[in-house]
Design a protein around this motif. Structure first.
Motif, PDB file in Angstrom:
ATOM      1  N   VAL A 292       0.836  -1.210   0.000  1.00  0.00           N
ATOM      2  CA  VAL A 292       0.000   0.000   0.000  1.00  0.00           C
ATOM      3  C   VAL A 292       0.870   1.260   0.000  1.00  0.00           C
ATOM      4  O   VAL A 292       0.668   2.176  -0.806  1.00  0.00           O
ATOM      5  CB  VAL A 292      -0.949  -0.010   1.214  1.00  0.00           C
ATOM      6  CG1 VAL A 292      -1.697   1.317   1.311  1.00  0.00           C
ATOM      7  CG2 VAL A 292      -1.938  -1.159   1.110  1.00  0.00           C
ATOM      8  N   ALA A 293       1.844   1.309   0.917  1.00  0.00           N
ATOM      9  CA  ALA A 293       2.691   2.500   1.007  1.00  0.00           C
ATOM     10  C   ALA A 293       3.544   2.675  -0.244  1.00  0.00           C
ATOM     11  O   ALA A 293       3.705   3.792  -0.750  1.00  0.00           O
ATOM     12  CB  ALA A 293       3.581   2.403   2.255  1.00  0.00           C
ATOM     13  N   GLY A 294       4.103   1.585  -0.754  1.00  0.00           N
ATOM     14  CA  GLY A 294       4.941   1.678  -1.942  1.00  0.00           C
ATOM     15  C   GLY A 294       4.164   2.144  -3.162  1.00  0.00           C
ATOM     16  O   GLY A 294       4.656   2.978  -3.932  1.00  0.00           O
ATOM     17  N   PHE A 295       2.965   1.615  -3.338  1.00  0.00           N
ATOM     18  CA  PHE A 295       2.167   2.017  -4.507  1.00  0.00           C
ATOM     19  C   PHE A 295       1.711   3.464  -4.380  1.00  0.00           C
ATOM     20  O   PHE A 295       1.752   4.229  -5.360  1.00  0.00           O
ATOM     21  CB  PHE A 295       0.956   1.092  -4.640  1.00  0.00           C
ATOM     22  CG  PHE A 295       0.212   1.260  -5.928  1.00  0.00           C
ATOM     23  CD1 PHE A 295       0.656   0.646  -7.087  1.00  0.00           C
ATOM     24  CD2 PHE A 295      -0.919   2.043  -5.992  1.00  0.00           C
ATOM     25  CE1 PHE A 295      -0.019   0.805  -8.288  1.00  0.00           C
ATOM     26  CE2 PHE A 295      -1.604   2.208  -7.184  1.00  0.00           C
ATOM     27  CZ  PHE A 295      -1.149   1.586  -8.335  1.00  0.00           C
ATOM     28  N   LEU A 296       1.296   3.854  -3.176  1.00  0.00           N
ATOM     29  CA  LEU A 296       0.809   5.225  -2.980  1.00  0.00           C
ATOM     30  C   LEU A 296       1.925   6.233  -3.194  1.00  0.00           C
ATOM     31  O   LEU A 296       1.769   7.226  -3.921  1.00  0.00           O
ATOM     32  CB  LEU A 296       0.217   5.369  -1.578  1.00  0.00           C
ATOM     33  CG  LEU A 296      -0.376   6.733  -1.224  1.00  0.00           C
ATOM     34  CD1 LEU A 296      -1.548   7.050  -2.143  1.00  0.00           C
ATOM     35  CD2 LEU A 296      -0.826   6.754   0.234  1.00  0.00           C
ATOM     36  N   LEU A 297       3.079   6.004  -2.574  1.00  0.00           N
ATOM     37  CA  LEU A 297       4.195   6.935  -2.714  1.00  0.00           C
ATOM     38  C   LEU A 297       4.828   6.871  -4.100  1.00  0.00           C
ATOM     39  O   LEU A 297       5.415   7.843  -4.565  1.00  0.00           O
ATOM     40  CB  LEU A 297       5.261   6.650  -1.649  1.00  0.00           C
ATOM     41  CG  LEU A 297       5.098   7.399  -0.316  1.00  0.00           C
ATOM     42  CD1 LEU A 297       3.810   6.986   0.385  1.00  0.00           C
ATOM     43  CD2 LEU A 297       6.287   7.120   0.601  1.00  0.00           C
TER      44      LEU A 297
ATOM     45  N   PHE B  14       8.384  -5.225   5.525  1.00  0.00           N
ATOM     46  CA  PHE B  14       7.832  -3.981   4.986  1.00  0.00           C
ATOM     47  C   PHE B  14       8.784  -3.327   4.000  1.00  0.00           C
ATOM     48  O   PHE B  14       8.382  -2.976   2.883  1.00  0.00           O
ATOM     49  CB  PHE B  14       7.512  -3.012   6.128  1.00  0.00           C
ATOM     50  CG  PHE B  14       7.168  -1.624   5.661  1.00  0.00           C
ATOM     51  CD1 PHE B  14       5.886  -1.326   5.209  1.00  0.00           C
ATOM     52  CD2 PHE B  14       8.123  -0.619   5.651  1.00  0.00           C
ATOM     53  CE1 PHE B  14       5.562  -0.049   4.756  1.00  0.00           C
ATOM     54  CE2 PHE B  14       7.804   0.660   5.204  1.00  0.00           C
ATOM     55  CZ  PHE B  14       6.533   0.947   4.761  1.00  0.00           C
ATOM     56  N   PHE B  15      10.034  -3.163   4.385  1.00  0.00           N
ATOM     57  CA  PHE B  15      10.968  -2.422   3.537  1.00  0.00           C
ATOM     58  C   PHE B  15      11.301  -3.205   2.265  1.00  0.00           C
ATOM     59  O   PHE B  15      11.481  -2.609   1.191  1.00  0.00           O
ATOM     60  CB  PHE B  15      12.237  -2.090   4.311  1.00  0.00           C
ATOM     61  CG  PHE B  15      12.033  -1.032   5.362  1.00  0.00           C
ATOM     62  CD1 PHE B  15      11.869   0.288   4.998  1.00  0.00           C
ATOM     63  CD2 PHE B  15      11.980  -1.365   6.705  1.00  0.00           C
ATOM     64  CE1 PHE B  15      11.666   1.271   5.957  1.00  0.00           C
ATOM     65  CE2 PHE B  15      11.787  -0.399   7.669  1.00  0.00           C
ATOM     66  CZ  PHE B  15      11.626   0.927   7.296  1.00  0.00           C
ATOM     67  N   LEU B  16      11.388  -4.534   2.365  1.00  0.00           N
ATOM     68  CA  LEU B  16      11.666  -5.324   1.164  1.00  0.00           C
ATOM     69  C   LEU B  16      10.552  -5.185   0.135  1.00  0.00           C
ATOM     70  O   LEU B  16      10.806  -5.006  -1.061  1.00  0.00           O
ATOM     71  CB  LEU B  16      11.856  -6.789   1.549  1.00  0.00           C
ATOM     72  CG  LEU B  16      13.098  -7.121   2.380  1.00  0.00           C
ATOM     73  CD1 LEU B  16      13.041  -8.560   2.863  1.00  0.00           C
ATOM     74  CD2 LEU B  16      14.356  -6.882   1.572  1.00  0.00           C
ATOM     75  N   VAL B  17       9.313  -5.265   0.600  1.00  0.00           N
ATOM     76  CA  VAL B  17       8.175  -5.162  -0.321  1.00  0.00           C
ATOM     77  C   VAL B  17       7.955  -3.714  -0.739  1.00  0.00           C
ATOM     78  O   VAL B  17       7.608  -3.437  -1.901  1.00  0.00           O
ATOM     79  CB  VAL B  17       6.914  -5.745   0.336  1.00  0.00           C
ATOM     80  CG1 VAL B  17       5.709  -5.596  -0.591  1.00  0.00           C
ATOM     81  CG2 VAL B  17       7.120  -7.215   0.680  1.00  0.00           C
ATOM     82  N   PHE B  18       8.163  -2.788   0.177  1.00  0.00           N
ATOM     83  CA  PHE B  18       7.922  -1.371  -0.130  1.00  0.00           C
ATOM     84  C   PHE B  18       8.784  -0.901  -1.285  1.00  0.00           C
ATOM     85  O   PHE B  18       8.285  -0.292  -2.239  1.00  0.00           O
ATOM     86  CB  PHE B  18       8.189  -0.516   1.110  1.00  0.00           C
ATOM     87  CG  PHE B  18       8.230   0.958   0.811  1.00  0.00           C
ATOM     88  CD1 PHE B  18       7.056   1.689   0.701  1.00  0.00           C
ATOM     89  CD2 PHE B  18       9.444   1.608   0.613  1.00  0.00           C
ATOM     90  CE1 PHE B  18       7.088   3.050   0.404  1.00  0.00           C
ATOM     91  CE2 PHE B  18       9.485   2.960   0.320  1.00  0.00           C
ATOM     92  CZ  PHE B  18       8.304   3.694   0.212  1.00  0.00           C
ATOM     93  N   TYR B  19      10.088  -1.136  -1.210  1.00  0.00           N
ATOM     94  CA  TYR B  19      10.984  -0.591  -2.233  1.00  0.00           C
ATOM     95  C   TYR B  19      10.724  -1.219  -3.608  1.00  0.00           C
ATOM     96  O   TYR B  19      10.840  -0.543  -4.635  1.00  0.00           O
ATOM     97  CB  TYR B  19      12.436  -0.794  -1.815  1.00  0.00           C
ATOM     98  CG  TYR B  19      12.928   0.286  -0.879  1.00  0.00           C
ATOM     99  CD1 TYR B  19      13.052   1.596  -1.322  1.00  0.00           C
ATOM    100  CD2 TYR B  19      13.233   0.008   0.441  1.00  0.00           C
ATOM    101  CE1 TYR B  19      13.479   2.602  -0.473  1.00  0.00           C
ATOM    102  CE2 TYR B  19      13.663   1.007   1.304  1.00  0.00           C
ATOM    103  CZ  TYR B  19      13.787   2.309   0.834  1.00  0.00           C
ATOM    104  OH  TYR B  19      14.210   3.299   1.690  1.00  0.00           O
ATOM    105  N   ASN B  20      10.380  -2.494  -3.638  1.00  0.00           N
ATOM    106  CA  ASN B  20      10.055  -3.109  -4.931  1.00  0.00           C
ATOM    107  C   ASN B  20       8.754  -2.549  -5.495  1.00  0.00           C
ATOM    108  O   ASN B  20       8.662  -2.258  -6.693  1.00  0.00           O
ATOM    109  CB  ASN B  20       9.955  -4.630  -4.771  1.00  0.00           C
ATOM    110  CG  ASN B  20      11.304  -5.300  -4.758  1.00  0.00           C
ATOM    111  OD1 ASN B  20      11.882  -5.596  -5.793  1.00  0.00           O
ATOM    112  ND2 ASN B  20      11.843  -5.524  -3.568  1.00  0.00           N
ATOM    113  N   THR B  21       7.738  -2.400  -4.647  1.00  0.00           N
ATOM    114  CA  THR B  21       6.469  -1.834  -5.104  1.00  0.00           C
ATOM    115  C   THR B  21       6.644  -0.388  -5.533  1.00  0.00           C
ATOM    116  O   THR B  21       6.089   0.051  -6.554  1.00  0.00           O
ATOM    117  CB  THR B  21       5.419  -1.930  -3.988  1.00  0.00           C
ATOM    118  OG1 THR B  21       5.327  -3.283  -3.528  1.00  0.00           O
ATOM    119  CG2 THR B  21       4.060  -1.477  -4.487  1.00  0.00           C
ATOM    120  N   PHE B  22       7.413   0.369  -4.763  1.00  0.00           N
ATOM    121  CA  PHE B  22       7.670   1.774  -5.083  1.00  0.00           C
ATOM    122  C   PHE B  22       8.346   1.907  -6.446  1.00  0.00           C
ATOM    123  O   PHE B  22       7.964   2.747  -7.269  1.00  0.00           O
ATOM    124  CB  PHE B  22       8.548   2.387  -3.988  1.00  0.00           C
ATOM    125  CG  PHE B  22       8.902   3.824  -4.217  1.00  0.00           C
ATOM    126  CD1 PHE B  22       8.034   4.837  -3.863  1.00  0.00           C
ATOM    127  CD2 PHE B  22      10.119   4.166  -4.783  1.00  0.00           C
ATOM    128  CE1 PHE B  22       8.364   6.173  -4.072  1.00  0.00           C
ATOM    129  CE2 PHE B  22      10.464   5.484  -4.998  1.00  0.00           C
ATOM    130  CZ  PHE B  22       9.581   6.496  -4.640  1.00  0.00           C
TER     131      PHE B  22
END
Length: 280
Positions: A109-114, A163-171
């Motif tokens: 969610v955070a990665g896609f939004l940002l 969180f950080f592993l998934v966040f950066y890839n999604t971002f």
């Protein structure tokens, strides 16, 4: 009859090339034989290592330092019979599963939004980098202070790691969506919702799957680190207790269980990745 029809009638027929109907079956058999050969060599290596370990333990090396496969097997049987292994494995897997789901969902969610809202990404990116730069182990005492030594502290640690592993890839996937492809679908008349569902989400999904593939094994690492730091149950707690009591066989037995769990997770992740690649 026209000249064209006559030409078609009298034109020589090209010879039909022979088709090997068994080619696909032969290829599959070769692949199956290759996999069996690889598995056989792997099992042979494991057997040699275990045999050498068993032979050297005692006559050459003091079992106090290296134990032996036989003693480790006996300890695993003992833990299985009295329920120690099942209870601690259940505690570890439960914390890992909850932390993985929560951390991955928050990261997506955070990665896609940002990633899609550039202003938010530019504002919060330094803060996320700063948080990710902190050693996760350094936060363990705070989590213990806030959440105790039970399930909650392990879940929070695991969720933070995932969180950080998934966040950066999604971002990265959300921000780097092919602009030319978006321009093409816009020219074809696609509205914002169609661009999101037909281009952006499918493109980002590949990046999300990569992040999840990395997060699964690291979720086990996060749980075990939390259990070794401070916990009253789990495979990490079992490993720490065995080491603190100089139980070499128990220490190696706990490590062996963790290795098996990691291998099973790797097989599951590899299978899921192959299915996703087949879908693409």
């Amino acid at each position: 009859m026209s000249a064209i029809a006559a030409a078609r009638t009298t034109a020589p027929t090209l010879p039909t090339l022979p088709v090997d109907e068994d080619f696909d079956g032969a290829y599959r058999r070769k692949q199956r034989i290759y996999r069996i050969a690889v598995l056989t060599v792997r099992l042979a290596i494991v057997a040699v290592l275990l045999g050498g370990w068993q032979g050297l333990s005692g006559p050459v090396i003091d079992p106090f330092w290296v134990s032996s496969p036989e003693a480790i097997g006996d300890r695993l049987i003992e833990w299985t019979r009295d329920g120690t292994l099942a209870a601690n494995a259940q505690a570890t897997l439960l914390a890992m599963a909850i932390g993985l789901v929560l951390g991955s969902a928050a990261g997506i969610v955070a990665g896609f939004l940002l990633g899609r809202v550039r202003l938010l990404g530019d504002v919060f990116n330094p803060f996320i980098i700063a948080m990710n730069s902190l050693p996760k182990l350094a936060l363990a005492p705070l989590f213990i202070l806030w959440f105790g030594i039970g399930l909650q502290a392990k879940v929070v640690m695991t969720a933070l790691v995932c969180f950080f592993l998934v966040f950066y890839n999604t971002f990265a996937g959300a921000r780097d969506t092919d602009s030319e492809l978006l321009g093409v679908v816009a020219v074809l008349g696609a509205n914002s919702r169609q661009r999101l569902t037909k281009v952006i989400l499918p493109y980002t999904l590949a990046w999300i799957l990569t992040g999840l593939r990395l997060a699964v094994p690291y979720s086990l690492l996060g749980v075990v680190v939390s259990e070794i730091t401070a916990s009253n149950e789990g495979l990490g707690h079992l490993l720490k207790t065995s080491a603190n009591t100089f139980d070499t066989a128990g220490t190696f037995a706990a490590i062996a269980v963790l290795v098996v769990v990691a291998l099973v997770l790797n097989i599951v992740v590899t299978r899921a990745e192959s299915l996703s690649s087949r879908w693409k």
